[in-house]
Design a protein around this motif. Sequence first.
Motif, PDB file in Angstrom:
ATOM      1  N   ALA A 271     117.427  16.575 -31.071  1.00 30.00           N
ATOM      2  CA  ALA A 271     116.053  16.105 -31.180  1.00 30.00           C
ATOM      3  C   ALA A 271     115.626  15.496 -29.854  1.00 30.00           C
ATOM      4  CB  ALA A 271     115.918  15.069 -32.293  1.00 30.00           C
ATOM      5  N   TRP A 272     114.333  15.336 -29.718  1.00 29.08           N
ATOM      6  CA  TRP A 272     113.782  14.656 -28.537  1.00 29.08           C
ATOM      7  C   TRP A 272     112.592  13.825 -28.980  1.00 29.08           C
ATOM      8  CZ3 TRP A 272     108.715  15.290 -26.806  1.00 29.08           C
ATOM      9  CH2 TRP A 272     108.390  14.586 -25.651  1.00 29.08           C
ATOM     10  N   GLY A 273     112.435  12.680 -28.363  1.00 27.41           N
ATOM     11  CA  GLY A 273     111.298  11.835 -28.686  1.00 27.41           C
ATOM     12  C   GLY A 273     111.187  10.690 -27.699  1.00 27.41           C
ATOM     13  N   MET A 274     110.252   9.790 -27.990  1.00 32.02           N
ATOM     14  CA  MET A 274     109.976   8.657 -27.119  1.00 32.02           C
ATOM     15  C   MET A 274     109.570   7.472 -27.982  1.00 32.02           C
ATOM     16  SD  MET A 274     107.507  10.601 -24.346  1.00 32.02           S
ATOM     17  CE  MET A 274     107.675   9.331 -23.088  1.00 32.02           C
ATOM     18  N   SER A 275     109.656   6.276 -27.432  1.00 29.60           N
ATOM     19  CA  SER A 275     109.173   5.098 -28.155  1.00 29.60           C
ATOM     20  C   SER A 275     107.709   5.271 -28.544  1.00 29.60           C
ATOM     21  CB  SER A 275     109.320   3.840 -27.289  1.00 29.60           C
ATOM     22  OG  SER A 275     110.663   3.575 -26.986  1.00 29.60           O
ATOM     23  N   GLU A 276     106.971   5.987 -27.710  1.00 29.01           N
ATOM     24  CA  GLU A 276     105.533   6.162 -27.937  1.00 29.01           C
ATOM     25  C   GLU A 276     105.217   7.088 -29.105  1.00 29.01           C
ATOM     26  OE1 GLU A 276     106.053   5.229 -23.521  1.00 29.01           O
ATOM     27  OE2 GLU A 276     107.145   6.266 -25.099  1.00 29.01           O
TER      28      GLU A 276
END
Length: 551
Positions: free
Chosen positions: A343-348
């Motif tokens: 998976a990939w993501g960000m705090s935003e």
Amino acid sequence: MEFDAVLLPARRATMIAQGLWHDRTINQDLDACLAACPDKLALTAYRVDAGDVRRFTYRELAQMADRVAVGLSRLGVQKNDVVACQLPNWWQFTVTYLACSRIGAVINPLMHIFRERELNFMLQHGEAKVIIAPKTFRGFDFEQMITAIQPGLPDLKHIVAVDGQGANSFEALLSGPAWENEPDAASILSAHRPGPDDITQLIYTSGTTGEPKGVMHSANTVMANIIPYAQRLQLDAEDVVLMASPMAHQTGFMYGLMMPIMLKASAVLQDIWEPKKAVEVINTEKASFTMASTPFLTDLTRAVAEGKTPVPTLKTFLCAGAPIPGPLVEQARAALGTKIVSAWGMSENGAVTLIELNDPDERAFTTDGLPLPGVELKVVEIDASGPALPAGHAGKLYLRSCSNFGGYLKRQHLNGTNAEGWFDTGDLARIDAQGYVRITGRSKDVIIRGGENIPVVEIESLLYKHPAVAMAAIVAYPDERLGERACAVVVTKPGQSFDMPTMVDYLKAQKVATQYIPERLDLVDAMPATPSGKIQKFKLREQLKAMLSPR
């Protein structure tokens, strides 16, 4: 606190019309659990160092949330006030968030590894009125540290210490007295409940590139991510979610704290990562799902293989934060019998791309997944923000998502979101013909050697596959003739050796173009990293610059 979440109002009508915002808060979900399954086990919290386990049914969890909520109001906490929470994965963390939500306060999760420098910045910038922290954890006195810096924090009125001994302890102020039975409790608990567009969480970016930024999320933005995330992973009320990743990071907060309540499932918290203990916890609690970074997967795989203790209930391990080496996926599948999901993501935004459960295993180490419903991605030229590039071409990654944050607190000029809602992720990526994304680096990590872009992540991935390499990162250093050259920074596995000729011969054997091979190798004992395990390349660049500067 006045929150300048300017990215929310313009999206509301569209998000509601498309069914992507659900217009509810964690309060409704907790109330639904209380109505539907009050005696179901909601939360089990393991304190590894203390040898303590605390369990809550949904009835008990809701009661404690109400108790602490009224207790916070007694400390002067009102709607939109910030309550900082610098706790490990203890039950008090979960209860603090639920309590804040009862009275419209905003939680500010803080990693327990933060010290004076980070806390001074974050507590002042976020105007926290209360901070809840351990008295001590892993031999460090948090109460003493925060007390020392409090005079420079005019907004910070109360320091509440879990396991403290005095009048300022969590137990004395919040969890001990039966505040929920006080005559005014009902009015306190109903008067200031937040709406779904009110800010519910203020979380600071990990700081892979420098000064942290305060990310503002509403219930609508976080739930817009959690709901399709759980659906893709086929999680439901029968699942038991193990969370050993810190709840002060978005991984632990969204998927270890919020998601189990939203699913009417059960959560299990582990405060100190010990792989053998994790094996025991998984089997005792029959955990079926967990999410963590690559080192956790490596450790768990080794613990199961060496201990010859299977974990048959663990169906899915979602791994994010860095590319997963192919050999690790194969080893984990063999040892754990668990589906490994990248998976990939960000705090935003939360985790916005992940592979499907029925995808071939190779997708976990060759891609970072497909966008979730409500997410659009496009890749554009590195020096532009125009039309999307064709499939397979690398460039800057832009994202338009239902879970995009409300903006950076007091930093509107850094929001990175244009009028059409496209957010500049700061990542480089390519998207294949099937829509799977592969993160290839950070835009700030681009190395241009003599006009040629070096494929940083691909070279790093190859280095990870070398049997002597435990961790690898490639960063730039200046060169008068070529502009930049590449340096490989490597942590070796115990008892292994690795040098420049070995690296060059290995990469040549992998058919890497000569101009892509790093021209310098630095061996280090450990990488500077964020709390979530992401390597801080800006610190590596600073260290390299200092090393190369003339004395």
